[in-house]
Enzyme design. Structure first.
Site, PDB file in Angstrom:
ATOM      1  N   GLY A 141       0.806  -1.228   0.000  1.00 20.44           N
ATOM      2  CA  GLY A 141       0.000   0.000   0.000  1.00 20.44           C
ATOM      3  C   GLY A 141       0.830   1.264   0.000  1.00 20.44           C
ATOM      4  O   GLY A 141       2.062   1.223   0.071  1.00 20.44           O
ATOM      5  N   GLY A 143       2.559   3.528   1.555  1.00 28.35           N
ATOM      6  CA  GLY A 143       3.133   3.648   2.899  1.00 28.35           C
ATOM      7  C   GLY A 143       3.638   5.045   3.165  1.00 28.35           C
ATOM      8  O   GLY A 143       3.768   5.468   4.317  1.00 28.35           O
ATOM      9  N   ARG A 144       3.957   5.755   2.104  1.00 28.74           N
ATOM     10  CA  ARG A 144       4.389   7.149   2.285  1.00 28.74           C
ATOM     11  C   ARG A 144       3.938   8.011   1.105  1.00 28.74           C
ATOM     12  O   ARG A 144       4.506   9.063   0.841  1.00 28.74           O
ATOM     13  CB  ARG A 144       5.898   7.223   2.436  1.00 28.74           C
ATOM     14  CG  ARG A 144       6.660   6.611   1.277  1.00 28.74           C
ATOM     15  CD  ARG A 144       8.082   7.018   1.361  1.00 28.74           C
ATOM     16  NE  ARG A 144       8.897   6.206   0.483  1.00 28.74           N
ATOM     17  CZ  ARG A 144      10.179   6.396   0.338  1.00 28.74           C
ATOM     18  NH1 ARG A 144      10.776   7.342   1.000  1.00 28.74           N
ATOM     19  NH2 ARG A 144      10.866   5.618  -0.467  1.00 28.74           N
ATOM     20  N   LYS A 164       4.702  12.267  -2.200  1.00 30.27           N
ATOM     21  CA  LYS A 164       5.524  11.148  -1.729  1.00 30.27           C
ATOM     22  C   LYS A 164       6.399  11.635  -0.587  1.00 30.27           C
ATOM     23  O   LYS A 164       7.201  12.555  -0.765  1.00 30.27           O
ATOM     24  CB  LYS A 164       6.395  10.603  -2.875  1.00 30.27           C
ATOM     25  CG  LYS A 164       7.246   9.409  -2.462  1.00 30.27           C
ATOM     26  CD  LYS A 164       7.818   8.700  -3.666  1.00 30.27           C
ATOM     27  CE  LYS A 164       8.744   7.566  -3.268  1.00 30.27           C
ATOM     28  NZ  LYS A 164       9.329   6.926  -4.443  1.00 30.27           N
ATOM     29  N   ASP A 176       8.586   5.101   8.365  1.00 25.69           N
ATOM     30  CA  ASP A 176       8.157   6.396   8.912  1.00 25.69           C
ATOM     31  C   ASP A 176       7.292   7.242   7.982  1.00 25.69           C
ATOM     32  O   ASP A 176       6.867   8.334   8.363  1.00 25.69           O
ATOM     33  CB  ASP A 176       9.395   7.208   9.334  1.00 25.69           C
ATOM     34  CG  ASP A 176      10.356   7.429   8.178  1.00 25.69           C
ATOM     35  OD1 ASP A 176       9.999   7.113   7.020  1.00 25.69           O
ATOM     36  OD2 ASP A 176      11.478   7.903   8.428  1.00 25.69           O
ATOM     37  N   ARG A 234       3.870  13.891  -7.218  1.00 32.91           N
ATOM     38  CA  ARG A 234       3.830  13.154  -8.490  1.00 32.91           C
ATOM     39  C   ARG A 234       2.491  13.388  -9.171  1.00 32.91           C
ATOM     40  O   ARG A 234       1.477  13.596  -8.503  1.00 32.91           O
ATOM     41  CB  ARG A 234       3.985  11.663  -8.242  1.00 32.91           C
ATOM     42  CG  ARG A 234       5.173  11.309  -7.389  1.00 32.91           C
ATOM     43  CD  ARG A 234       5.519   9.855  -7.545  1.00 32.91           C
ATOM     44  NE  ARG A 234       4.771   8.976  -6.676  1.00 32.91           N
ATOM     45  CZ  ARG A 234       5.214   7.775  -6.305  1.00 32.91           C
ATOM     46  NH1 ARG A 234       6.383   7.335  -6.760  1.00 32.91           N
ATOM     47  NH2 ARG A 234       4.502   7.006  -5.517  1.00 32.91           N
ATOM     48  N   ASP A 311       4.451  -4.348  -7.168  1.00 32.71           N
ATOM     49  CA  ASP A 311       3.799  -3.136  -6.671  1.00 32.71           C
ATOM     50  C   ASP A 311       4.392  -1.889  -7.311  1.00 32.71           C
ATOM     51  O   ASP A 311       3.854  -0.799  -7.141  1.00 32.71           O
ATOM     52  CB  ASP A 311       3.928  -3.046  -5.137  1.00 32.71           C
ATOM     53  CG  ASP A 311       5.363  -3.171  -4.671  1.00 32.71           C
ATOM     54  OD1 ASP A 311       5.998  -4.203  -4.970  1.00 32.71           O
ATOM     55  OD2 ASP A 311       5.874  -2.247  -4.023  1.00 32.71           O
ATOM     56  N   ASP A 321       7.728   4.893  -9.484  1.00 26.38           N
ATOM     57  CA  ASP A 321       8.532   4.646  -8.283  1.00 26.38           C
ATOM     58  C   ASP A 321      10.030   4.668  -8.575  1.00 26.38           C
ATOM     59  O   ASP A 321      10.671   3.627  -8.735  1.00 26.38           O
ATOM     60  CB  ASP A 321       8.141   3.319  -7.616  1.00 26.38           C
ATOM     61  CG  ASP A 321       7.070   3.545  -6.561  1.00 26.38           C
ATOM     62  OD1 ASP A 321       6.523   4.662  -6.515  1.00 26.38           O
ATOM     63  OD2 ASP A 321       6.786   2.617  -5.794  1.00 26.38           O
TER      64      ASP A 321
HETATM   65  P1  AMP Z   1       9.276   0.592  -2.529  1.00 27.75           P
HETATM   66  O1  AMP Z   1      10.342  -0.417  -2.379  1.00 27.75           O
HETATM   67  O2  AMP Z   1       9.729   2.023  -2.395  1.00 27.75           O
HETATM   68  O3  AMP Z   1       8.455   0.386  -3.749  1.00 27.75           O
HETATM   69  O4  AMP Z   1       8.294   0.414  -1.285  1.00 27.75           O
HETATM   70  C1  AMP Z   1       7.679  -0.788  -0.959  1.00 27.75           C
HETATM   71  C2  AMP Z   1       6.596  -0.536   0.055  1.00 27.75           C
HETATM   72  O5  AMP Z   1       7.157   0.072   1.210  1.00 27.75           O
HETATM   73  C3  AMP Z   1       5.499   0.396  -0.419  1.00 27.75           C
HETATM   74  O6  AMP Z   1       4.316  -0.018   0.180  1.00 27.75           O
HETATM   75  C4  AMP Z   1       5.942   1.718   0.135  1.00 27.75           C
HETATM   76  O7  AMP Z   1       4.870   2.614   0.299  1.00 27.75           O
HETATM   77  C5  AMP Z   1       6.550   1.325   1.458  1.00 27.75           C
HETATM   78  N1  AMP Z   1       7.570   2.262   1.918  1.00 27.75           N
HETATM   79  C6  AMP Z   1       8.781   2.499   1.385  1.00 27.75           C
HETATM   80  N2  AMP Z   1       9.450   3.428   2.100  1.00 27.75           N
HETATM   81  C7  AMP Z   1       8.633   3.797   3.107  1.00 27.75           C
HETATM   82  C8  AMP Z   1       8.732   4.716   4.195  1.00 27.75           C
HETATM   83  N3  AMP Z   1       9.811   5.456   4.406  1.00 27.75           N
HETATM   84  N4  AMP Z   1       7.679   4.814   5.027  1.00 27.75           N
HETATM   85  C9  AMP Z   1       6.571   4.078   4.853  1.00 27.75           C
HETATM   86  N5  AMP Z   1       6.422   3.189   3.867  1.00 27.75           N
HETATM   87  C10 AMP Z   1       7.439   3.049   3.002  1.00 27.75           C
HETATM   88 MG    MG Z   2       6.976   1.258  -4.478  1.00 26.38          MG
END
Ligand code: AMP
Ligand code: MG
Length: 569
Positions: A141, A143-144, A164, A176, A234, A311, A321
């Site tokens: 989901g 997450g940030r 973001k 975080d 974005r 994702d 991303d």
């Molecule tokens: P990513 O590898 O950046 O595609 O992230 C994978 C998952 O981790 C996604 O659900 C992101 O929203 C979540 N995510 C990555 N970095 C953070 C962060 N600093 N805080 C919260 N969620 C994160």
């Molecule tokens: Mg991602």
């Protein structure tokens, strides 16, 4: 004078933009005189269809949780202490009808740092799952990422906005919800650079410093440091990912899967007839085709995404991303910039076409309950393979300045070239740009190998590697290439123009992004501006900025941020 069939914003199949309600490929700039620029963000017109039509998580607190039976959760961005605009993209602002004045305003910094919601904005984070590094990871989901809603501009185009790094959401898991300046600069610049290379991508409106400090362990080695926090806004027609569908199927909620699929087809694929009996397979075919086209583009310019988890795959075939991505410097199919993937190299440059296929197989599994027949899905996957193969051939031909790909000669010609490029450290971008200078007239055919190689010398990293044996092999290849151009309809001038329209002169080299980050760390954001401007015209000669076209300097070979990045951002 011969006609050049290539457009600088080249795309492989010549997607018919008119069929897309939201064009992600460059279209003719609409004259702003026909639209009124906005001076107050409250004048933006929002139509938040995603949250209006899809089911919401009934819970509205911000606790981290598993969300069942909903596509999104309402969540407010976390206020930040001192928003400061570092940069914005004029072109994206124009897409949203925003005047320069409003982009320079305090209101802009406050809104795109998440401190204020303007009229019509509604903040939410969406629910998706995904396969990470080959394994099902369950719910991930936003997450940030916090969505601010969907704008309809004065030309009737729909653009979704997403911050973001704007703070915790129910999907933040152990993290975080924040983003640091270095990764935000990289995302901001690369989104725009990719767009101007003619590659389907999400866009970036703004880059804002938050005034907050974010703790990051950049290399996951126990060395945590405070870093400046930042937020990118974005912009895309939609941010829907493969993982949005995967999570519905994983939760065995086929009604929700169907609702989301129908919604996506109606909104992101309006040219498909939602009532057609085979609409889901038509839709899957189109996702496969678009994904193949995107990957061909990545391979054309030497872009390595770095984290091709499901994702991180857009249903629209947009590059999405920007994390530990990188650009090939010396041509090496085994290269990945992502240290988190250093052992298996799953997401290395040469593996991207296979990984996209693997990801599409996962999407096919998720969509199976809608079709309940494997065959149409299998056909979509075959379409991916065919589109990629044909697209790759057309792309290779264009990189070599050939009007068409003739398998009997060009299979070997391109395979042998790619082998030679790996044999000694050869900068991919410089090489193809310099190859356009090779003359193919009769006099040139009798040149010695050394003479033939002269225009290519700027592309080699280690002059000592240019042994007699190598020079002889490369000379032989150049002779074959020159012979091949004899039955090509272009003269040298036309060939060189055609090549320069598909082989960029300027890409966001890893070390360039890092230099901009280093300067920004000292409060000097001028290089972010300069790179943004440079990368708006990646195929043009920009003599005053020649240094940015140079191959990676030696100091950058092993430097963190230049050759190695992690997912920590
Ligand atoms: P990513 O590898 O950046 O595609 O992230 C994978 C998952 O981790 C996604 O659900 C992101 O929203 C979540 N995510 C990555 N970095 C953070 C962060 N600093 N805080 C919260 N969620 C994160
Ligand atoms: Mg991602």
């Amino acid at each position: 004078m011969q006609l050049i069939p290539f457009h600088p914003k080249w795309n492989i199949r010549g997607i018919d933009d008119s069929k897309l309600h939201n064009c992600y490929l460059r279209t003719q700039q609409t004259s702003m005189s026909s639209t009124q620029k906005l001076f107050d963000l409250n004048q933006l017109y929002f139509d938040n269809r995603f949250i209006r039509e899809l089911p919401a998580d009934p819970e509205t607190t911000n606790t981290r949780r598993q969300v069942i039976g909903a596509c999104y959760s309402r969540v407010l961005p976390t206020p930040v202490s001192k928003p400061q605009k570092i940069a914005y993209s004029r072109e994206v602002a124009e897409l949203l009808d925003l005047s320069d004045k409003v982009c320079e305003s305090e209101q802009f910094a406050q809104v795109f740092a998440g401190n204020q919601l303007t009229a019509g904005m509604e903040a939410y984070a969406t629910c998706y799952g995904g396969h990470q590094f080959g394994n099902w990871a369950g719910q991930l989901g936003d997450g940030r990422a916090i969505n601010l809603g969907e704008i309809i501009n004065q030309r009737g185009e729909r653009w979704a906005l997403q911050l973001k790094g704007a703070g915790l959401t129910p999907y933040s898991r152990h993290a975080d919800g924040l983003a640091v300046l270095r990764s935000s600069i990289r995302e901001f610049l690369c989104s725009e650079a990719m767009y101007h290379l003619g590659i389907p991508t999400t866009r970036a409106l703004s880059l804002i410093l938050t005034g907050e400090t974010v703790i990051r362990d950049m290399f996951y080695n126990g060395n945590s440091q405070p870093e400046p926090g930042a937020i990118v806004c974005r912009v895309a027609p939609s941010f829907t990912r493969f993982g949005h569908f995967q999570i519905c199927t994983a939760q065995q909620n086929i009604a929700l899967l169907k609702q989301l699929a129908d919604y996506t087809i109606r909104t992101d694929f309006p040219h498909l007839d939602i009532n057609a009996p085979n609409v889901y397979s038509q839709w899957f075919n189109e996702i496969c085709r678009r994904t193949a086209e995107m990957i061909v583009h990545w391979q054309r310019v030497g872009f390595v995404h770095g984290v091709m988890n499901t994702d991180n795959m857009s249903i629209l075939g947009l590059t999405i991303d920007y994390g530990p991505y990188g650009w090939l410097e010396n041509y090496d199919p085994d290269w990945t910039p992502n240290t988190t993937d250093a052992v298996d190299r799953r997401y290395r440059f040469g593996n991207q076409p296979q990984i996209a296929f693997w990801n599409l197989v996962q999407l096919a599994n998720a969509l199976y309950p809608l079709i309940e027949d494997a065959e149409p899905l299998q056909e979509g996957l075959s379409l991916y393979v065919r589109t990629f193969e044909q697209g790759w051939q057309a792309m290779m031909a264009s990189k070599l300045g050939l009007a068409n790909y003739q398998a009997d000669t060009d299979d070997d010609l391109s395979a042998d070239l790619l082998k030679l490029l790996q044999q000694v450290e050869t900068d991919m971008t410089v090489f193809f740009r310099q190859l356009a200078h090779i003359k193919t007239d009769v006099a040139s055919l009798s040149k010695s190998d050394d003479e033939l190689l002269t225009p290519l010398l700027p592309s080699y990293y280690v002059p000592e590697q240019l042994t007699h044996a190598y020079t002889t092999q490369m000379g032989a290849w150049l002779h074959r290439y020159m012979q091949r151009t004899q039955n090509n309809p272009y003269d040298d001038n036309a060939r060189s123009l055609a090549m320069n329209a598909v082989n960029p002169k300027y890409v966001l080299r890893n070390y360039l992004a890092q230099l901009a980050i280093d300067k920004a760390g000292q409060g000097d954001f001028s290089m972010v501006e300069e790179l943004l401007e440079l990368l708006c015209r990646p195929y043009d000669e920009q003599p005053e900025r020649e240094t940015f076209a140079a191959k990676r300097p030696d100091w950058a070979r092993q430097r963190a941020g230049c050759s190695m990045l992690s997912c920590s951002s």
